[in-house]
Scaffold this active site. Structure first.
Site, PDB file in Angstrom:
ATOM      1  N   CYS A  80       0.851  -1.191   0.000  1.00  0.00           N
ATOM      2  CA  CYS A  80       0.000   0.000   0.000  1.00  0.00           C
ATOM      3  C   CYS A  80       0.887   1.243   0.000  1.00  0.00           C
ATOM      4  CB  CYS A  80      -0.899  -0.016   1.241  1.00  0.00           C
ATOM      5  SG  CYS A  80      -1.924   1.468   1.413  1.00  0.00           S
ATOM      6  N   CYS A  83       0.408   3.055   3.621  1.00  0.00           N
ATOM      7  CA  CYS A  83       0.866   2.543   4.918  1.00  0.00           C
ATOM      8  C   CYS A  83       1.941   1.463   4.828  1.00  0.00           C
ATOM      9  CB  CYS A  83      -0.323   2.028   5.720  1.00  0.00           C
ATOM     10  SG  CYS A  83      -1.038   0.495   5.057  1.00  0.00           S
ATOM     11  N   CYS A 128      -7.381  -1.276   1.464  1.00  0.00           N
ATOM     12  CA  CYS A 128      -6.302  -1.784   2.305  1.00  0.00           C
ATOM     13  C   CYS A 128      -6.883  -2.103   3.674  1.00  0.00           C
ATOM     14  CB  CYS A 128      -5.188  -0.745   2.418  1.00  0.00           C
ATOM     15  SG  CYS A 128      -3.898  -1.205   3.589  1.00  0.00           S
ATOM     16  N   CYS A 131      -5.043   0.391   6.500  1.00  0.00           N
ATOM     17  CA  CYS A 131      -5.312   1.837   6.613  1.00  0.00           C
ATOM     18  C   CYS A 131      -6.650   2.259   6.005  1.00  0.00           C
ATOM     19  CB  CYS A 131      -4.181   2.655   5.995  1.00  0.00           C
ATOM     20  SG  CYS A 131      -4.103   2.602   4.190  1.00  0.00           S
ATOM     21  N   CYS A 152      -9.019  -5.111 -10.000  1.00  0.00           N
ATOM     22  CA  CYS A 152      -8.628  -4.015 -10.884  1.00  0.00           C
ATOM     23  C   CYS A 152      -8.150  -2.873  -9.982  1.00  0.00           C
ATOM     24  CB  CYS A 152      -9.829  -3.610 -11.726  1.00  0.00           C
ATOM     25  SG  CYS A 152      -9.447  -2.440 -13.018  1.00  0.00           S
TER      26      CYS A 152
END
Length: 172
Positions: A80, A83, A128, A131, A152
């Site tokens: 991510c 984070c 995510c 976060c 996607c």
């Protein structure tokens, strides 16, 4: 007849409620989630590029065919961009022809599913799980020989870490 119509309307109304969130490839459900990494809007603005902020925190969409990750074939892990949580293994990437990086599965427990009605109909939003950053959407048109799913993903929401390189610590 009047009661039948009322019953049908009541069933339709109750049946159209928002579906609960769940973890991709997991059955854990949370209604009001508190994420491990939580920051103020101002903190996110300071740490992310404007494009990352728009996608991760505002659920925006990057333009198709603009991410270098769309053609990233090297072995590694996608984390991510907000984070640093590991989200995808590049071995699960495939060419979907959509213009966005696509994966047939996430690292177990790392990506949360939610329902998104922004286009007027229900879509499965992917976030995510550490976060809450918006990543993209899940569709049922992925490779049939694996999961049948297509994650996607907005490339700007991810950073690529080559295999053998250490994954950075969570950005708390």
């Amino acid at each position: 007849m009047k009661y039948l119509i009322l019953l049908i309307v009541a069933v339709m109304t109750l049946g159209c409620k928002t579906a609960p969130k769940e973890i991709a490839q997991n059955d854990t459900q949370d209604q009001e989630k508190v994420y491990e990494v939580t920051k103020t809007e101002e903190q996110w603005r300071q740490e992310l590029t404007s494009a990352q902020f728009e996608v991760l925190r505002r659920a925006g969409t990057e333009r198709p065919n603009t991410s270098p990750l769309n053609k990233q074939y090297e072995a590694g892990t996608l984390i991510c961009a907000g984070c640093n949580a590991p989200l995808y293994k590049n071995e699960h990437r495939f060419d979907s022809g959509t213009g966005w990086p696509s994966y047939d599965r996430a690292i177990e427990g790392q990506v949360e599913r939610d329902v998104d009605y922004k286009l007027g109909y229900a879509r499965t939003e992917l976030k995510c799980n550490t976060c809450g950053g918006h990543l993209g959407h899940e569709f049922n048109d992925g490779p049939r020989e694996t999961t049948g799913k297509r994650h996607c993903i907005n490339g700007v929401a991810l950073e690529f870490i080559p295999q053998g390189q250490a994954i950075p610590a969570l950005n708390k």
